[in-house]
Design a protein around this motif. Structure first.
Motif, mmCIF file in Angstrom:
data_model
loop_
_atom_site.group_PDB
_atom_site.id
_atom_site.type_symbol
_atom_site.label_atom_id
_atom_site.label_comp_id
_atom_site.label_asym_id
_atom_site.label_seq_id
_atom_site.Cartn_x
_atom_site.Cartn_y
_atom_site.Cartn_z
ATOM 1 N N SER A 39 0.801 -1.226 0.000
ATOM 2 C CA SER A 39 0.000 0.000 0.000
ATOM 3 C C SER A 39 0.834 1.276 0.000
ATOM 4 C CB SER A 39 -0.960 0.016 1.193
ATOM 5 O OG SER A 39 -0.244 0.094 2.400
ATOM 6 N N VAL A 40 2.073 1.217 0.451
ATOM 7 C CA VAL A 40 2.869 2.435 0.592
ATOM 8 C C VAL A 40 4.131 2.457 -0.275
ATOM 9 C CG1 VAL A 40 4.183 3.837 2.229
ATOM 10 C CG2 VAL A 40 2.036 2.804 2.943
ATOM 11 N N ALA A 41 4.823 1.352 -0.397
ATOM 12 C CA ALA A 41 6.191 1.381 -0.913
ATOM 13 C C ALA A 41 6.358 1.150 -2.413
ATOM 14 C CB ALA A 41 7.037 0.362 -0.154
ATOM 15 N N VAL A 42 5.385 0.582 -3.085
ATOM 16 C CA VAL A 42 5.571 0.240 -4.501
ATOM 17 C C VAL A 42 5.715 1.507 -5.350
ATOM 18 C CG1 VAL A 42 4.543 -0.885 -6.515
ATOM 19 C CG2 VAL A 42 4.355 -1.949 -4.268
ATOM 20 N N GLY A 43 6.814 1.555 -6.095
ATOM 21 C CA GLY A 43 7.065 2.681 -6.986
ATOM 22 C C GLY A 43 7.626 3.920 -6.315
ATOM 23 N N ARG A 44 7.987 3.816 -5.057
ATOM 24 C CA ARG A 44 8.520 4.972 -4.324
ATOM 25 C C ARG A 44 9.883 4.633 -3.731
ATOM 26 N NH1 ARG A 44 3.592 6.610 -0.439
ATOM 27 N NH2 ARG A 44 4.093 8.770 -0.858
ATOM 28 N N MET A 45 10.739 5.624 -3.702
ATOM 29 C CA MET A 45 12.024 5.466 -3.031
ATOM 30 C C MET A 45 11.760 5.496 -1.527
ATOM 31 S SD MET A 45 15.322 5.172 -3.521
ATOM 32 C CE MET A 45 15.543 5.784 -5.173
ATOM 33 N N MET A 46 12.189 4.449 -0.844
ATOM 34 C CA MET A 46 11.958 4.325 0.598
ATOM 35 C C MET A 46 13.304 4.135 1.299
ATOM 36 S SD MET A 46 8.576 4.402 0.853
ATOM 37 C CE MET A 46 8.189 3.779 2.466
ATOM 38 N N GLN A 47 13.324 4.484 2.571
ATOM 39 C CA GLN A 47 14.522 4.279 3.378
ATOM 40 C C GLN A 47 14.327 2.995 4.180
ATOM 41 O OE1 GLN A 47 15.509 7.128 6.554
ATOM 42 N NE2 GLN A 47 17.440 7.386 5.445
ATOM 43 N N LEU A 48 15.256 2.068 4.022
ATOM 44 C CA LEU A 48 15.224 0.787 4.718
ATOM 45 C C LEU A 48 16.052 0.895 5.987
ATOM 46 C CD1 LEU A 48 14.498 -2.288 4.600
ATOM 47 C CD2 LEU A 48 16.706 -2.598 3.479
ATOM 48 N N LYS A 49 15.460 0.531 7.111
ATOM 49 C CA LYS A 49 16.179 0.547 8.392
ATOM 50 C C LYS A 49 16.226 -0.873 8.933
ATOM 51 C CE LYS A 49 14.905 5.262 9.422
ATOM 52 N NZ LYS A 49 14.248 6.189 10.321
ATOM 53 N N ILE A 50 17.435 -1.379 9.104
ATOM 54 C CA ILE A 50 17.658 -2.742 9.574
ATOM 55 C C ILE A 50 18.163 -2.666 11.004
ATOM 56 C CG2 ILE A 50 18.883 -4.898 9.149
ATOM 57 C CD1 ILE A 50 19.254 -3.921 6.237
ATOM 58 N N HIS A 51 17.441 -3.259 11.923
ATOM 59 C CA HIS A 51 17.752 -3.159 13.342
ATOM 60 C C HIS A 51 18.575 -4.358 13.815
ATOM 61 C CE1 HIS A 51 14.957 0.235 13.859
ATOM 62 N NE2 HIS A 51 14.239 -0.396 12.949
ATOM 63 N N THR A 52 19.830 -4.405 13.363
ATOM 64 C CA THR A 52 20.768 -5.432 13.800
ATOM 65 C C THR A 52 22.183 -4.912 13.588
ATOM 66 O OG1 THR A 52 21.439 -7.753 13.579
ATOM 67 C CG2 THR A 52 20.842 -6.605 11.566
ATOM 68 N N GLU A 53 23.111 -5.522 14.253
ATOM 69 C CA GLU A 53 24.513 -5.133 14.110
ATOM 70 C C GLU A 53 25.171 -5.785 12.895
ATOM 71 O OE1 GLU A 53 26.138 -2.850 15.962
ATOM 72 O OE2 GLU A 53 24.192 -2.492 16.883
ATOM 73 N N ASN A 54 24.598 -6.886 12.404
ATOM 74 C CA ASN A 54 25.204 -7.632 11.301
ATOM 75 C C ASN A 54 24.205 -7.831 10.160
ATOM 76 O OD1 ASN A 54 27.673 -8.093 12.758
ATOM 77 N ND2 ASN A 54 26.515 -9.543 14.003
ATOM 78 N N PRO A 55 24.010 -6.808 9.318
ATOM 79 C CA PRO A 55 23.019 -6.904 8.247
ATOM 80 C C PRO A 55 23.564 -7.444 6.922
ATOM 81 C CG PRO A 55 23.885 -4.718 8.294
ATOM 82 C CD PRO A 55 24.563 -5.478 9.426
ATOM 83 N N GLU A 56 24.814 -7.900 6.895
ATOM 84 C CA GLU A 56 25.475 -8.232 5.637
ATOM 85 C C GLU A 56 24.718 -9.265 4.815
ATOM 86 O OE1 GLU A 56 27.151 -8.277 8.633
ATOM 87 O OE2 GLU A 56 28.108 -6.321 8.351
ATOM 88 N N GLU A 57 24.246 -10.339 5.452
ATOM 89 C CA GLU A 57 23.554 -11.400 4.713
ATOM 90 C C GLU A 57 22.264 -10.876 4.088
ATOM 91 O OE1 GLU A 57 21.698 -15.845 5.422
ATOM 92 O OE2 GLU A 57 22.994 -14.988 6.957
ATOM 93 N N LEU A 58 21.489 -10.124 4.861
ATOM 94 C CA LEU A 58 20.254 -9.556 4.337
ATOM 95 C C LEU A 58 20.562 -8.569 3.207
ATOM 96 C CD1 LEU A 58 17.227 -9.053 4.253
ATOM 97 C CD2 LEU A 58 17.500 -7.464 6.170
ATOM 98 N N CYS A 59 21.535 -7.718 3.390
ATOM 99 C CA CYS A 59 21.892 -6.737 2.355
ATOM 100 C C CYS A 59 22.284 -7.415 1.052
ATOM 101 C CB CYS A 59 23.019 -5.835 2.833
ATOM 102 S SG CYS A 59 22.497 -4.693 4.118
ATOM 103 N N SER A 60 22.995 -8.539 1.136
ATOM 104 C CA SER A 60 23.378 -9.234 -0.083
ATOM 105 C C SER A 60 22.159 -9.811 -0.798
ATOM 106 C CB SER A 60 24.414 -10.327 0.198
ATOM 107 O OG SER A 60 23.835 -11.364 0.953
#
Length: 75
Positions: A47-68
């Protein structure tokens, strides 16, 4: 917390994005201005994010796997 910009161009991208972030035990949010939604919520993302530039906030110290896994959506 780690922050980056993402763009979900289509509804299919949004569904794949939610499936990917839902595999992880930590919180992940999408925001634009003062609007913040849970990135694991398919209804919220569609409902909100499709077609829009959004800021992703990942609440962990080790986001490398998700980022990849999210490389195709990073802007």
């Amino acid at each position: 917390m780690n922050t980056m910009n993402v763009l979900l161009s289509t509804q299919e991208d949004a569904v794949k994005f939610v499936r990917t972030v839902s595999k992880y035990p930590f919180d992940v949010d999408l925001s634009e201005g003062s609007n913040i939604i849970d990135a694991k919520s398919i209804l919220g993302v569609l409902s909100v994010a499709v077609g829009r530039m959004m800021q992703l906030k990942i609440h962990t110290e080790n986001p490398e796997e998700l980022c990849s896994e999210l490389q195709t959506y990073l802007a």
